[in-house]
Design a protein around this motif. Structure first.
Motif, PDB file in Angstrom:
ATOM      1  N   HIS A  69       0.850  -1.212   0.000  1.00 61.72           N
ATOM      2  CA  HIS A  69       0.000   0.000   0.000  1.00 61.72           C
ATOM      3  C   HIS A  69       0.878   1.253   0.000  1.00 61.72           C
ATOM      4  O   HIS A  69       0.547   2.251  -0.632  1.00 61.72           O
ATOM      5  CB  HIS A  69      -0.929   0.016   1.217  1.00 61.72           C
ATOM      6  CG  HIS A  69      -2.091  -0.924   1.098  1.00 61.72           C
ATOM      7  ND1 HIS A  69      -3.134  -0.686   0.232  1.00 61.72           N
ATOM      8  CD2 HIS A  69      -2.377  -2.098   1.720  1.00 61.72           C
ATOM      9  CE1 HIS A  69      -4.026  -1.668   0.333  1.00 61.72           C
ATOM     10  NE2 HIS A  69      -3.578  -2.555   1.230  1.00 61.72           N
ATOM     11  N   ARG A  74      -4.422   7.165   2.333  1.00 60.82           N
ATOM     12  CA  ARG A  74      -5.281   6.778   3.475  1.00 60.82           C
ATOM     13  C   ARG A  74      -5.161   5.278   3.746  1.00 60.82           C
ATOM     14  O   ARG A  74      -5.031   4.849   4.887  1.00 60.82           O
ATOM     15  CB  ARG A  74      -6.750   7.118   3.163  1.00 60.82           C
ATOM     16  CG  ARG A  74      -7.149   8.508   3.592  1.00 60.82           C
ATOM     17  CD  ARG A  74      -8.674   8.623   3.714  1.00 60.82           C
ATOM     18  NE  ARG A  74      -9.055  10.024   3.690  1.00 60.82           N
ATOM     19  CZ  ARG A  74      -9.547  10.665   2.632  1.00 60.82           C
ATOM     20  NH1 ARG A  74      -9.735  10.008   1.499  1.00 60.82           N
ATOM     21  NH2 ARG A  74      -9.854  11.937   2.695  1.00 60.82           N
ATOM     22  N   GLN A  75      -5.245   4.480   2.672  1.00 56.82           N
ATOM     23  CA  GLN A  75      -5.153   3.018   2.802  1.00 56.82           C
ATOM     24  C   GLN A  75      -3.830   2.628   3.472  1.00 56.82           C
ATOM     25  O   GLN A  75      -3.800   1.780   4.360  1.00 56.82           O
ATOM     26  CB  GLN A  75      -5.216   2.364   1.411  1.00 56.82           C
ATOM     27  CG  GLN A  75      -6.556   2.461   0.737  1.00 56.82           C
ATOM     28  CD  GLN A  75      -7.544   1.414   1.239  1.00 56.82           C
ATOM     29  OE1 GLN A  75      -7.170   0.354   1.748  1.00 56.82           O
ATOM     30  NE2 GLN A  75      -8.828   1.724   1.144  1.00 56.82           N
ATOM     31  N   GLU A 113      -3.795   3.707   7.230  1.00 58.46           N
ATOM     32  CA  GLU A 113      -4.705   2.914   8.083  1.00 58.46           C
ATOM     33  C   GLU A 113      -4.288   1.448   8.189  1.00 58.46           C
ATOM     34  O   GLU A 113      -4.474   0.825   9.230  1.00 58.46           O
ATOM     35  CB  GLU A 113      -6.139   3.014   7.542  1.00 58.46           C
ATOM     36  CG  GLU A 113      -6.770   4.383   7.795  1.00 58.46           C
ATOM     37  CD  GLU A 113      -8.084   4.566   7.058  1.00 58.46           C
ATOM     38  OE1 GLU A 113      -8.690   3.534   6.653  1.00 58.46           O
ATOM     39  OE2 GLU A 113      -8.498   5.729   6.870  1.00 58.46           O
ATOM     40  N   PRO A 118      -8.332  12.663  -5.719  1.00 57.23           N
ATOM     41  CA  PRO A 118      -8.984  11.644  -4.870  1.00 57.23           C
ATOM     42  C   PRO A 118      -8.285  10.284  -4.874  1.00 57.23           C
ATOM     43  O   PRO A 118      -8.223   9.619  -3.853  1.00 57.23           O
ATOM     44  CB  PRO A 118     -10.406  11.544  -5.441  1.00 57.23           C
ATOM     45  CG  PRO A 118     -10.374  12.239  -6.766  1.00 57.23           C
ATOM     46  CD  PRO A 118      -9.249  13.212  -6.723  1.00 57.23           C
ATOM     47  N   MET A 119      -7.712   9.890  -6.023  1.00 57.62           N
ATOM     48  CA  MET A 119      -7.077   8.568  -6.083  1.00 57.62           C
ATOM     49  C   MET A 119      -5.828   8.520  -5.199  1.00 57.62           C
ATOM     50  O   MET A 119      -5.620   7.571  -4.442  1.00 57.62           O
ATOM     51  CB  MET A 119      -6.733   8.209  -7.527  1.00 57.62           C
ATOM     52  CG  MET A 119      -6.435   6.732  -7.709  1.00 57.62           C
ATOM     53  SD  MET A 119      -6.074   6.264  -9.409  1.00 57.62           S
ATOM     54  CE  MET A 119      -7.684   6.354 -10.148  1.00 57.62           C
ATOM     55  N   MET A 137      -5.169  10.492  -2.690  1.00 62.60           N
ATOM     56  CA  MET A 137      -5.608  10.620  -1.278  1.00 62.60           C
ATOM     57  C   MET A 137      -6.044   9.270  -0.728  1.00 62.60           C
ATOM     58  O   MET A 137      -5.673   8.894   0.379  1.00 62.60           O
ATOM     59  CB  MET A 137      -6.759  11.633  -1.159  1.00 62.60           C
ATOM     60  CG  MET A 137      -6.301  13.071  -1.191  1.00 62.60           C
ATOM     61  SD  MET A 137      -7.562  14.228  -0.611  1.00 62.60           S
ATOM     62  CE  MET A 137      -8.601  14.401  -2.022  1.00 62.60           C
ATOM     63  N   GLU A 138      -6.815   8.557  -1.537  1.00 61.11           N
ATOM     64  CA  GLU A 138      -7.326   7.254  -1.088  1.00 61.11           C
ATOM     65  C   GLU A 138      -6.182   6.263  -0.870  1.00 61.11           C
ATOM     66  O   GLU A 138      -6.160   5.520   0.118  1.00 61.11           O
ATOM     67  CB  GLU A 138      -8.328   6.712  -2.122  1.00 61.11           C
ATOM     68  CG  GLU A 138      -9.026   5.410  -1.726  1.00 61.11           C
ATOM     69  CD  GLU A 138      -9.662   5.424  -0.326  1.00 61.11           C
ATOM     70  OE1 GLU A 138      -9.638   4.361   0.328  1.00 61.11           O
ATOM     71  OE2 GLU A 138     -10.161   6.495   0.133  1.00 61.11           O
ATOM     72  N   CYS A 139      -5.194   6.266  -1.760  1.00 55.39           N
ATOM     73  CA  CYS A 139      -4.043   5.353  -1.636  1.00 55.39           C
ATOM     74  C   CYS A 139      -3.234   5.673  -0.373  1.00 55.39           C
ATOM     75  O   CYS A 139      -2.792   4.764   0.327  1.00 55.39           O
ATOM     76  CB  CYS A 139      -3.146   5.448  -2.866  1.00 55.39           C
ATOM     77  SG  CYS A 139      -3.872   4.677  -4.317  1.00 55.39           S
TER      78      CYS A 139
END
Length: 301
Positions: free
Chosen positions: A131, A188-189, A192, A181-182, A184-186
């Protein structure tokens, strides 16, 4: 020598250059010193004349140094001799008429979207820190970051609510960069699912991208990752983390982005870098006009 010590102090205190740039300048001046001492009879840097400097630059070129390296030698030599002139160690500046090598403005290597997607698809998501690797490639491409900016990115600089990240670039210059957004999502993953499980090194608590030991990731580790993914995805171009920055800029210009906005996001230190994309911008505009302007189309009235 004293002259090099004086130069180091001048570059650090008066020119406020980074340690890396200062060391590069000193290395270049040391190469001239070695060249001067190898002459018969040996020359002291204060005895060097214009023709000696021109011969030194020619020698480095014949030894295979790139035009960009030669340009940096010139810059270092000019700074060095100006500092000697200020100190009154020499009566005139021999670099005054020293000519720069003509730099070929090549368009830098960039990746297609398919190649970038192929490299991301080559990441084995079952592996530890996959990730993280995916998030790093996305951040390099989506934000046009330099590798040093990626490695130095802090969690407190991620303003995902506003869709921006804070970046500290060359010369400790700060800028705000939009993040999609992509990416940011990566990130975040990764934060977390992986970062929470990594050991906590005291100095790296706020750093986003960590190695398996919980320390700040090195630039070489990112370089090796990019090389590995390029091979796995069958990308035959010679690339580095910086290739994603060029790809980001190229794809934006091809998509019709404003060059001034691009300069603001990427914060080019060197105007010649902007010229690369100005050239690209002109080509893009020309092809657009030929495609859409009523007077540019043959056989139409």
């Amino acid at each position: 020598s004293d002259a090099l010590t004086d130069l180091r102090m001048h570059l650090k205190l008066e020119r406020s250059l980074s340690d890396r740039t200062v060391e590069a300048y000193l290395r270049d001046v040391s190469k001239l010193k070695a060249y001067a001492e190898s002459q018969k009879p040996p020359l002291k840097p204060t005895d060097v004349r214009l023709e000696d400097l021109q011969a030194f630059i020619t020698t480095t070129a014949k030894a295979g140094s790139k035009a960009t390296s030669q340009a940096r030698y010139l810059s270092a030599l000019r700074v060095f001799y100006r500092s000697l002139l200020r100190e009154k160690s020499i009566g005139h500046d021999p670099t005054e008429l020293l000519e720069s090598p003509r730099l070929a403005r090549k368009l830098p290597v960039f990746l297609t979207l398919e190649e970038i997607n192929g490299m991301i698809a080559a990441i084995d998501m079952s592996q530890p820190l996959a990730h993280r690797d995916k998030a790093m490639i996305e951040a390099l491409y989506s934000c046009g970051l330099r590798v040093s900016e990626l490695c130095g990115l802090r969690r407190s600089w991620l303003h995902f609510g506003e869709g921006f990240i804070r970046v500290v670039g060359k010369g400790d210059k700060e800028r705000l960069v939009p993040i999609g957004p992509m990416a940011m999502e990566c990130i975040r993953q990764y934060l977390e699912h992986e970062r929470v499980h990594l050991p906590h090194r005291p100095k790296a608590e706020d750093i986003v991208f960590l190695n398996a030991r919980g320390g700040q990731l090195s630039r070489m580790a990112v370089f090796n990752l990019v090389k590995r993914l390029a091979v796995a995805a069958g990308v035959r171009k010679t690339i580095s983390p910086h290739t994603f920055r060029h790809s980001f800029a190229t794809h934006l210009v091809e998509g019709g982005a404003d060059l001034r906005a691009l300069q603001e996001i990427l914060f080019f230190n060197d105007t010649s870098t902007t010229e690369i994309y100005t050239h690209l911008d002109r080509e893009y505009l020309r092809s657009n006009i030929l495609q859409f302007h009523p007077r540019a189309q043959k056989g139409r009235t």
